[in-house]
Scaffold this motif. Structure first.
Motif, PDB file in Angstrom:
ATOM      1  N   GLU A 121       0.838  -1.196   0.000  1.00  0.00           N
ATOM      2  CA  GLU A 121       0.000   0.000   0.000  1.00  0.00           C
ATOM      3  C   GLU A 121       0.876   1.251   0.000  1.00  0.00           C
ATOM      4  O   GLU A 121       1.785   1.379   0.810  1.00  0.00           O
ATOM      5  N   GLY A 122       0.585   2.152  -0.928  1.00  0.00           N
ATOM      6  CA  GLY A 122       1.402   3.350  -1.069  1.00  0.00           C
ATOM      7  C   GLY A 122       2.605   3.141  -1.961  1.00  0.00           C
ATOM      8  O   GLY A 122       3.454   4.041  -2.086  1.00  0.00           O
ATOM      9  N   GLY A 123       2.710   1.964  -2.600  1.00  0.00           N
ATOM     10  CA  GLY A 123       3.870   1.661  -3.430  1.00  0.00           C
ATOM     11  C   GLY A 123       4.000   2.577  -4.630  1.00  0.00           C
ATOM     12  O   GLY A 123       5.103   3.004  -4.976  1.00  0.00           O
ATOM     13  N   ASP A 124       2.878   2.903  -5.298  1.00  0.00           N
ATOM     14  CA  ASP A 124       2.941   3.773  -6.470  1.00  0.00           C
ATOM     15  C   ASP A 124       3.601   5.102  -6.138  1.00  0.00           C
ATOM     16  O   ASP A 124       4.455   5.593  -6.885  1.00  0.00           O
ATOM     17  N   ALA A 125       3.197   5.692  -5.015  1.00  0.00           N
ATOM     18  CA  ALA A 125       3.758   6.987  -4.633  1.00  0.00           C
ATOM     19  C   ALA A 125       5.243   6.864  -4.306  1.00  0.00           C
ATOM     20  O   ALA A 125       6.043   7.742  -4.668  1.00  0.00           O
ATOM     21  N   LEU A 126       5.624   5.776  -3.632  1.00  0.00           N
ATOM     22  CA  LEU A 126       7.032   5.610  -3.266  1.00  0.00           C
ATOM     23  C   LEU A 126       7.887   5.327  -4.494  1.00  0.00           C
ATOM     24  O   LEU A 126       9.011   5.844  -4.612  1.00  0.00           O
ATOM     25  N   TYR A 127       7.373   4.530  -5.431  1.00  0.00           N
ATOM     26  CA  TYR A 127       8.109   4.283  -6.671  1.00  0.00           C
ATOM     27  C   TYR A 127       8.303   5.587  -7.446  1.00  0.00           C
ATOM     28  O   TYR A 127       9.389   5.841  -7.999  1.00  0.00           O
ATOM     29  N   ALA A 128       7.248   6.405  -7.510  1.00  0.00           N
ATOM     30  CA  ALA A 128       7.352   7.682  -8.226  1.00  0.00           C
ATOM     31  C   ALA A 128       8.355   8.610  -7.544  1.00  0.00           C
ATOM     32  O   ALA A 128       9.132   9.310  -8.217  1.00  0.00           O
ATOM     33  N   ARG A 129       8.337   8.629  -6.219  1.00  0.00           N
ATOM     34  CA  ARG A 129       9.279   9.485  -5.482  1.00  0.00           C
ATOM     35  C   ARG A 129      10.713   9.048  -5.726  1.00  0.00           C
ATOM     36  O   ARG A 129      11.598   9.883  -5.963  1.00  0.00           O
ATOM     37  N   TYR A 130      10.941   7.749  -5.696  1.00  0.00           N
ATOM     38  CA  TYR A 130      12.289   7.232  -5.912  1.00  0.00           C
ATOM     39  C   TYR A 130      12.753   7.527  -7.340  1.00  0.00           C
ATOM     40  O   TYR A 130      13.913   7.915  -7.571  1.00  0.00           O
ATOM     41  N   ALA A 131      11.857   7.351  -8.321  1.00  0.00           N
ATOM     42  CA  ALA A 131      12.211   7.635  -9.713  1.00  0.00           C
ATOM     43  C   ALA A 131      12.556   9.116  -9.902  1.00  0.00           C
ATOM     44  O   ALA A 131      13.488   9.453 -10.643  1.00  0.00           O
ATOM     45  N   ALA A 132      11.811   9.996  -9.231  1.00  0.00           N
ATOM     46  CA  ALA A 132      12.101  11.426  -9.336  1.00  0.00           C
ATOM     47  C   ALA A 132      13.483  11.752  -8.764  1.00  0.00           C
ATOM     48  O   ALA A 132      14.221  12.582  -9.321  1.00  0.00           O
ATOM     49  N   LEU A 133      13.852  11.097  -7.653  1.00  0.00           N
ATOM     50  CA  LEU A 133      15.182  11.322  -7.074  1.00  0.00           C
ATOM     51  C   LEU A 133      16.273  10.802  -7.998  1.00  0.00           C
ATOM     52  O   LEU A 133      17.346  11.422  -8.120  1.00  0.00           O
ATOM     53  N   GLY A 147      20.419  12.458 -12.541  1.00  0.00           N
ATOM     54  CA  GLY A 147      20.817  12.148 -13.904  1.00  0.00           C
ATOM     55  C   GLY A 147      20.750  10.682 -14.260  1.00  0.00           C
ATOM     56  O   GLY A 147      21.291  10.268 -15.287  1.00  0.00           O
ATOM     57  N   ARG A 148      20.090   9.882 -13.443  1.00  0.00           N
ATOM     58  CA  ARG A 148      19.989   8.443 -13.688  1.00  0.00           C
ATOM     59  C   ARG A 148      18.614   8.136 -14.288  1.00  0.00           C
ATOM     60  O   ARG A 148      17.810   7.404 -13.734  1.00  0.00           O
ATOM     61  N   SER A 149      18.355   8.743 -15.440  1.00  0.00           N
ATOM     62  CA  SER A 149      17.016   8.656 -16.043  1.00  0.00           C
ATOM     63  C   SER A 149      16.684   7.235 -16.486  1.00  0.00           C
ATOM     64  O   SER A 149      15.521   6.826 -16.464  1.00  0.00           O
ATOM     65  N   GLY A 150      17.694   6.465 -16.907  1.00  0.00           N
ATOM     66  CA  GLY A 150      17.430   5.095 -17.326  1.00  0.00           C
ATOM     67  C   GLY A 150      16.905   4.245 -16.181  1.00  0.00           C
ATOM     68  O   GLY A 150      15.930   3.507 -16.341  1.00  0.00           O
ATOM     69  N   GLU A 151      17.527   4.360 -15.014  1.00  0.00           N
ATOM     70  CA  GLU A 151      17.052   3.620 -13.842  1.00  0.00           C
ATOM     71  C   GLU A 151      15.675   4.114 -13.416  1.00  0.00           C
ATOM     72  O   GLU A 151      14.815   3.319 -13.002  1.00  0.00           O
TER      73      GLU A 151
END
Length: 706
Positions: free
Chosen positions: A281-293, A298-302
């Motif tokens: 629960e709340g995984g979508d938001a955490l995945y999005a936050r991690y991707a933004a960081l 500059g790690r856009s591929g990851e």
């Protein structure tokens, strides 16, 4: 000679001491477990504070004393040495050694479980499957017990209980403060030496990580994965925030790492969640936050890899909308309901404005517009405003009422579905166990193939293949059930039958990853990847997806609507996620639909031809686009579009409550909504001008003909 006599005397005394030691008895005095000799002398003692839970026993079996303390059982040798600790899923209530094996009963809210304890030499092995409930009092017991030990008794407590790694961690912290690097590393090594349930491994990993031992934390997380896999936890099953908190709170510690900017360590914990509990629960938001960081570094591929993984998790959810699917469906149905209500009110208001004058004239002979309802109710009913409309107009209004009924029923269905999908039993990372069964009974599952699959899977995970087969027999043709029957066949040594069942499952559902994996096709999903890594060589079980769970806990919308139509008053019965206000709204919409459907077979009053286009009607036609054009299909479309735009604006801005539409519309949608609303008024104005010209021509022809 004296030396020989002295040695002989020492040997005799030593033998006497050994005999006395063998005759020692283990007893419980208050909350202290003691070893006493025949003379009543205390040879050793262990104190268990009341906060640790009730004590059960001791039970003496095979020279070992078994003592239940809260949700664990300790096996203590006659000399006071701790031999094993058995971690159990609830408060220990009884110990029994009848038949030569040690049996233990545990209890929780509404359930009792029985387990068989293995030999203490096996290190706390429990023969049956132990499923830990998401209750911190159980899963955090070891850490809590270590925290109770005062600093002055820490070394002695760690020596007495070498099986509690959190005591060793406290010793490591004390040694680090002294600057004793060797003692610190030795204590960390001892903390990693034992066997623990996976929630304790996660708690241990968080402490190790915070104290600067990343390699040790990584090892603890790997052992947490392996223990959870052995207990039947699987990535395909969702995990609530409360359950994840009880299982060591990895998402909470991950949030701390992200806030501190420690992305290297955060990645390790993200991988743990991705491997074991990706649908938390709340995984979508955490995945999005991690991707933004990651993007910021500059790690856009990851970052894109994590976003793609998040999108993949939507498959199999409610309408493939992801974890927030029920919320989005509920928000959509709120918008649809408000739109249909606005459109229906606008249509009825416009029809009433047109018929108002003629209706007053027709009801004057009956005693007046309002008194006629009392004096001549049947005649007054024949002159309601809707009956002055054409058949096309009445048909459109009836269709709007039918749509409103379905949308209200859908709103209630979305409420109950969302609440039931959030039920604790379905969000604990696995199925089975006493806690699961007790919570599942509270859901009153609908009988059918999907319920049979869920209950059968729980039995199969618990090792009861016979009960599982009986349940799967109630789901003939179900792809998941066929796959799981194949797993049972493979387990009993019948590979040909197993492969045939896997093929049938894959034919029924070509996208079924479990069956494909069992046939050696190697699909790549979170579940199959976890299976390959942590349960190699074990056939893959099929777990019900969200759509299957929806059918089990609530049924499809069509099923719910038919059930409510058969027993309308049942919508007022209380239930999980059910709203009494929506129940009354459903009954009101049903009554309105019945009246409007009846209006389709009643002829128009004689005065309907004298209505014309009065000023009130023209004003309503201008202010409510499409409401005066219901004779044509495009008029109804324009009315619905206008109502949807107004409803969207009202919900987006929070005028009629919380901004529910914000979850449906992209940021910056307000200007677009306003532009479309202006366009609807422009189209309506053009259609009204055309209608006015046509009305004028008809009137002129009528005058010329007169």
């Amino acid at each position: 000679m004296r030396r020989t006599g002295g040695a002989l005397l020492g040997t005799v005394l030593g033998a006497a001491l050994l005999l006395g030691s063998s005759a020692a008895e283990t007893v419980l005095v208050g909350r202290a477990l003691r070893g006493e000799d025949d003379a009543g002398h205390v040879r050793w003692s262990r104190e268990y504070p009341a906060v640790l839970g009730d004590l059960t026993g001791p039970l003496l079996s095979g020279g070992t004393a078994y003592l239940g303390v809260g949700p664990v059982v300790y096996a203590v040798a006659g000399d006071g040495t701790l031999q094993a600790r058995y971690d159990l899923p609830g408060q220990v209530t009884s110990l029994d050694a009848t038949g030569g094996t040690v049996r233990v009963s545990t209890s929780g809210t509404g359930y009792v479980e029985r387990f068989t304890l293995g030999s203490p030499g096996q290190g706390g092995d429990v023969q049956e499957r132990v499923v830990f409930p998401p209750e911190p009092a159980v899963t955090g017991w070891l850490q809590g017990a270590a925290a109770l030990v005062p600093e002055a008794r820490l070394n002695q407590a760690a020596a007495d209980d070498p099986l509690n790694p959190f005591l060793a961690l406290r010793e490591a912290g004390a040694a680090a403060q002294r600057g004793d690097r060797y003692a610190t590393l030795n204590a960390v090594r001892r903390a990693l030496a034992g066997d623990l349930p996976f929630p304790a491994w996660v708690q241990l990993a968080a402490v190790l990580d915070a104290r600067g031992f990343p390699a040790a934390a990584d090892l603890a997380l790997d052992r947490a994965r392996r223990d959870a896999a052995a207990r039947g936890y699987d990535p395909e099953i969702r995990v609530s925030r409360a359950a994840l908190f009880a299982y060591g709170n990895p998402s909470g510690y991950l949030g701390t790492l992200l806030a501190q900017g420690r992305l290297q360590r955060a990645e390790v914990w993200m991988r743990y969640l991705r491997d074991l509990f990706p649908r938390f629960e709340g995984g979508d938001a955490l995945y999005a936050r991690y991707a933004a960081l990651l993007d910021a570094q500059g790690r856009s591929g990851e970052a894109e890899e994590w976003r793609a993984f998040s999108r993949e998790l939507r498959a199999g959810t409610l309408y493939n909308l992801g974890a927030e699917g029920p919320r989005q469906v509920r928000a959509s149905l709120r918008l649809v309901t408000l739109s249909l209500l606005l459109a229906l009110c606008a249509a009825l208001l416009t029809l009433t404005a047109r018929a108002w004058r003629v209706q007053g004239e027709d009801t004057r002979a009956l005693g007046g517009r309002w008194a006629a309802w009392v004096r001549h109710p049947l005649s007054r009913t024949r002159r309601v405003a809707v009956l002055y409309g054409t058949v096309g107009e009445r048909l459109m209004v009836t269709a709007l009422a039918a749509g409103l009924l379905v949308s209200v029923a859908g709103w209630q269905w979305a409420n109950t579905t969302a609440a039931r999908l959030q039920a604790p039993a379905l969000n604990a990372g696995t199925y089975g166990g006493g806690w699961f069964a007790a919570r599942l009974d509270e859901l009153n599952l609908r009988p059918g193939a999907d319920t049979a699959l869920l209950v059968g899977l729980a039995a199969q995970l618990g090792g009861d293949d016979s009960a599982a087969r009986q349940r799967y027999a109630q789901a003939p043709g179900n792809a998941c059930a066929l796959n799981n029957l194949g797993v049972i066949a493979q387990g009993r040594g019948d590979p040909p039958q197993a492969r045939e069942l896997y093929r049938q499952a894959l034919a029924a559902r070509p996208d079924l990853a479990a069956a494909a994996a069992n046939l050696g096709l190697r699909p790549r999903t979170p579940g199959t990847a976890f299976q390959d890594a942590y349960r190699p060589g074990v056939p893959r079980l099929c777990y019900p997806d969200d759509r299957s769970l929806v059918r089990a806990v609530n049924g499809d919308l069509s099923v719910t609507l038919l059930r409510d139509l058969r027993a309308p008053l049942a919508v007022l019965a209380p239930g999980l996620g059910r709203s009494a206000r929506l129940g009354w709204a459903f009954l009101a919409a049903l009554a309105l639909l019945a009246l409007l459907a009846l209006s389709l077979v009643i002829p128009r009053p004689q005065g309907a031809g004298r209505q014309g286009r009065p000023a009130g009607y023209r004003l309503a036609a201008v202010l409510l686009p499409g409401s005066a054009l219901l004779d044509g299909a495009w008029g109804g479309v324009l009315l619905l579009v206008w109502a949807a735009l107004v409803a969207g604006l009202a919900l987006q801005t929070g005028v009629v409550g919380p901004a529910f539409a914000a979850a449906l519309l992209p940021p910056g949608a307000l200007p677009l909504l306003l532009a479309l609303l202006v366009t609807s008024y422009a189209l309506n104005a053009a259609a009204l001008i055309r209608a006015e010209l046509r009305f004028s021509r008809q009137r002129r022809r009528g005058l010329e003909g007169g």
